[in-house]
Design an enzyme around this catalytic site. Structure first.
Site, short mmCIF file in Angstrom:
data_model
loop_
_atom_site.label_atom_id
_atom_site.label_comp_id
_atom_site.label_asym_id
_atom_site.label_seq_id
_atom_site.Cartn_x
_atom_site.Cartn_y
_atom_site.Cartn_z
N LYS A 120 0.82 -1.21 -0.03
CA LYS A 120 -0.12 -0.02 0.01
C LYS A 120 1.02 1.19 0.21
O LYS A 120 2.07 1.18 0.32
CB LYS A 120 -0.92 -0.02 1.23
N TYR A 136 -12.26 -1.53 -3.84
CA TYR A 136 -12.68 -1.89 -2.88
C TYR A 136 -14.08 -1.82 -2.71
O TYR A 136 -14.76 -1.68 -1.52
CB TYR A 136 -12.02 -0.87 -1.60
N ASN A 187 -2.10 -0.16 6.91
CA ASN A 187 -1.42 -1.64 7.23
C ASN A 187 -0.72 -1.98 6.42
O ASN A 187 -0.39 -3.33 6.46
CB ASN A 187 -2.62 -2.09 7.95
N HIS A 227 -1.76 -5.47 1.42
CA HIS A 227 -3.42 -6.01 1.18
C HIS A 227 -3.03 -7.44 0.67
O HIS A 227 -1.89 -7.93 -0.14
CB HIS A 227 -3.96 -5.24 0.03
N GLU A 229 -9.90 -9.91 -7.96
CA GLU A 229 -8.77 -8.92 -7.82
C GLU A 229 -7.45 -9.08 -8.78
O GLU A 229 -6.96 -8.02 -9.06
CB GLU A 229 -8.24 -9.22 -6.33
#
Ligand code: IDP
Ligand code: MG
Length: 137
Positions: free
Chosen positions: A9, A49, A112, A115, A126
């Site tokens: 990310k 998302y 975080n 992914h 995805e």
């Protein structure tokens, strides 16, 4: 043999953690079958998302995910969806097991670092969101 989608990310890229994440993948025998760096627009992040569009954190999450470049990878290996999720650690870094990527590097429940797809069907969708079959080695 299974495939999953991995993303480093924007926080992970900005903080110089690309090498650290890849080192952990390779050390755990996970093969990288495709990899590229992209900078998502807000719309692309919203599409990725879409399952979370009713969540209170959706707007902030898609702002964050489009705030800078990300590294997207297709990972391949036996049981790789589960094995990579184990390396990542729990969504909330405060609940992540010591030694996981999120326990070691996440700074926030949103920021975080990584992914990973959560099931075979989501992995398929995805991966197809970012890669054509020709780009997967
Ligand atoms: P996952 O990334 O572990 O699969 P998901 O529940 O699918 O977790 O949530 C997607 C992403 O949305 C998380 O990785 C995190 O960046 C963000 N997120 C999840 N829950 C929250 C929350 O309660 N507040 C803010 N951001 C959240
Ligand atoms: Mg998820």
């Amino acid at each position: 043999m299974e495939r999953t989608l991995s993303i480093i990310k924007p926080d992970g890229v900005k903080r110089g953690l690309i090498g650290e994440v890849i080192k952990r993948l390779e050390a755990n025998g996970i093969r990288i079958a495709a990899m590229k760096m992209i900078h998502m627009t807000k719309e692309v992040a919203q599409g990725f998302y879409a399952v979370h569009k009713e969540k209170p954190f959706f707007d902030s999450l898609t702002d964050f995910m489009s705030s800078g470049p990300i590294v997207v990878m297709v990972l391949e290996g036996e049981d790789v969806i589960k094995r990579y999720r184990e390396l990542m650690g729990a969504t909330n870094y405060k609940e992540a097991k010591p030694g996981t990527i999120r326990a070691d590097f996440a700074t926030d429940i949103e920021k975080n670092v990584v992914h990973g797809s959560d099931a075979p069907e989501t992995a398929k969708t995805e991966i197809a969101y970012f890669f054509s079959e020709l780009e997967i080695c």
